[in-house]
Design an enzyme around this catalytic site. Structure first.
Site, short mmCIF file in Angstrom:
data_model
loop_
_atom_site.label_atom_id
_atom_site.label_comp_id
_atom_site.label_asym_id
_atom_site.label_seq_id
_atom_site.Cartn_x
_atom_site.Cartn_y
_atom_site.Cartn_z
NE ARG A 75 -2.78 0.50 3.42
CZ ARG A 75 -2.03 0.73 4.51
NH1 ARG A 75 -1.29 1.82 4.58
NH2 ARG A 75 -1.99 -0.14 5.49
CE1 TYR A 128 -17.21 10.72 -15.84
CE2 TYR A 128 -16.62 10.84 -13.52
CZ TYR A 128 -17.00 10.11 -14.63
OH TYR A 128 -17.17 8.76 -14.50
CG ASP A 201 -10.53 15.49 -15.01
OD1 ASP A 201 -9.83 14.90 -15.86
OD2 ASP A 201 -11.54 14.96 -14.47
CE LYS A 226 -13.24 7.20 -18.18
NZ LYS A 226 -13.61 8.44 -17.50
C1 LIG Z 1 -14.05 8.86 -16.23
C2 LIG Z 1 -13.69 10.22 -15.73
C3 LIG Z 1 -13.41 10.44 -14.37
C4 LIG Z 1 -13.54 9.35 -13.32
O1 LIG Z 1 -12.60 8.35 -13.48
P1 LIG Z 1 -12.85 6.79 -13.09
O2 LIG Z 1 -11.59 6.15 -13.53
O3 LIG Z 1 -14.07 6.34 -13.84
O4 LIG Z 1 -13.06 6.75 -11.62
C5 LIG Z 1 -13.04 11.71 -14.00
N1 LIG Z 1 -12.95 12.71 -14.89
C6 LIG Z 1 -13.23 12.55 -16.19
C7 LIG Z 1 -13.13 13.70 -17.13
C8 LIG Z 1 -13.62 11.30 -16.65
O5 LIG Z 1 -13.90 11.13 -17.95
#
Ligand SMILES: *Cc1c(COP(=O)(O)O)cnc(C)c1O
Length: 419
Positions: A75, A128, A201, A226
């Site tokens: 961890r 998001y 983000d 993503k």
């Molecule tokens: C998918 C997404 C998230 C969240 O991420 P997870 O891996 O699904 O927890 C946050 N910000 C954006 C822009 C996203 O597309």
């Protein structure tokens, strides 16, 4: 650090690679070279050219406290995760990288590190949905307030800042799913003046197309699920903290410093939502090809956007690369390409649903950023959690994650679905 006592975790013991591997200095190399090599030197024991999956929870000590390479418990630190963390740090040009089990786990850890009851967050009014849900419905009951604003208007952001109370400005650019564009440098100036942390983000743009830290962000967030993972086969998240970034003004960190990276390292270990070794390895494999994949995502998305914009039966196409996009100039200034996401209005919710049902290559699915093209209806799928809030999206909006298949096949698929 020891997991058995309350001693203070330090970056050196939790994330920083300096003591973990004798990695080369890749700081002057180009993006694609760093994505392939930073943190990923051949294995010292065997020469393996790919970082092994250290599927292990604990490490033999050479006498009490005699840790090899700083590793004690996975961890707190794991060599595969550490390699990914260094690769991500290098990709974003930051001071420290941290890998988590999901994008939302990364966000949750960051918000715990920088917010206290009574604090206030300024965020996008088309953020998001999961980020909005986390801030409004998880942190809200703990006394954190938030104001959604149009981030493409820096004056609106300035007006929403509550002096002394606003501790975080949470930026997404381009946004999901409306692809709004925010001027990161302008918002960084507002955040600095307010003593708040500027979070970007960077999931949609990726570090290949946009470098928020160079534009003044304190910390970059990713859903590595993503584009960075890129193959729809792993869920993960990351934080990259800018060198020298500080906690919000007035907040004392848990480790006795006000360094944002120290606080994030402490919380990563204390809350424990870390990326596992196999997930870290898959994510690193994706990162290695990010540059070439993004070039094709951008080219295909530009072709799709132009194709849709030329049709009379598509009322609106939203893509930052189109001159018709309100944020086109800012995007052209701060991004080196416009990304792989395209949204459009179908005219009615019924038609939007029909189009989603008819495509054959574009698969009807949530998520984005993989090699395969996806189509979805945000109002009823990814953004169902924000219906009835300030963040509700139009019900005829269709979102495309344009993959890296052959352009002609993608255009033919859309043509038959729209017909
Ligand atoms: C998918 C997404 C998230 C969240 O991420 P997870 O891996 O699904 O927890 C946050 N910000 C954006 C822009 C996203 O597309």
């Amino acid at each position: 650090m020891s997991d058995a006592n309350d001693s203070t975790p330090t970056l050196a013991a939790t994330g920083d690679l300096d003591q973990h591997t004798d990695h080369g200095d890749w700081s002057s190399a180009g993006f694609a070279t760093r994505a392939i090599h930073a943190g990923q030197d051949p294995d010292a024991a065997t020469g393996a050219v790919v970082t092994p999956i250290y599927q292990v929870s604990t490490y033999k000590q050479d006498g009490v406290g005699g840790l090899r390479g700083g590793y004690e418990y996975s961890r707190s630190g794991n060599p595969t995760r550490a390699a990914l963390e260094e690769a991500l740090r290098s990709a974003e040009g930051g001071g420290a990288g941290f890998a988590f089990s999901s994008g939302l786990a990364a966000e949750d850890t960051l918000l715990r590190a920088v917010l206290r009851p009574g604090d206030h967050v300024v965020m996008a009014n088309d953020a998001y949905g999961g980020t909005y849900r986390l801030i409004a419905r998880v942190f809200g009951p703990w006394g954190v307030e938030h104001t959604p604003v149009d981030l493409s208007d820096p004056d609106a952001v300035l007006a929403a800042i509550r002096p002394g109370q606003t501790k975080v400005i949470w930026v997404e650019t381009p946004t999901n799913p409306l692809l709004g564009v925010a001027d990161i440098a302008a918002l960084a100036a507002h955040a600095a003046a307010a003593g708040a942390v500027l979070v970007v983000d960077n999931t949609f743009a990726t570090p290949y197309l946009q470098q928020p830290i160079a534009l003044g962000a304190d910390v970059v967030v990713h859903s590595t699920t993503k584009y960075i993972g890129g193959h729809s086969d792993v869920v993960g998240g990351a934080l990259v903290v800018a060198d020298g970034a500080q906690l919000p003004v007035g907040l004392d960190g848990p480790t006795g410093t006000t360094a944002l990276a120290d606080a994030v390292a402490f919380h990563q270990n204390a809350s424990g939502a870390v990326a596992g070794p196999f997930d870290s390895w898959l994510t690193m494999r994706g990162l290695k090809t990010l540059a070439v994949r993004m070039d094709r995502h951008c080219a295909n998305a530009a072709a799709v956007a132009a194709f849709l914009e030329a049709r009379d039966d598509v009322p609106q196409v939203i893509y930052p690369g189109l001159e018709s996009h309100a944020g086109h100039e800012v995007a052209a200034r701060q991004m080196s390409g416009f990304g792989g996401m395209v949204s459009f209005r179908a005219g009615s919710a019924e038609r939007a649903e029909q189009i989603c049902a008819r495509t054959k290559i574009f698969l009807l699915a949530e998520s984005l950023g993989g090699v395969e093209s996806l189509i979805e209806l945000p109002a009823r799928m990814t953004h169902g959690s924000v219906v009835g809030t300030d963040l509700e999206v139009p019900d005829d909006l269709v979102r495309l994650s344009v993959g890296i298949e052959d352009e002609a096949d993608l255009l033919a698929d859309l043509a038959q679905a729209l017909a």
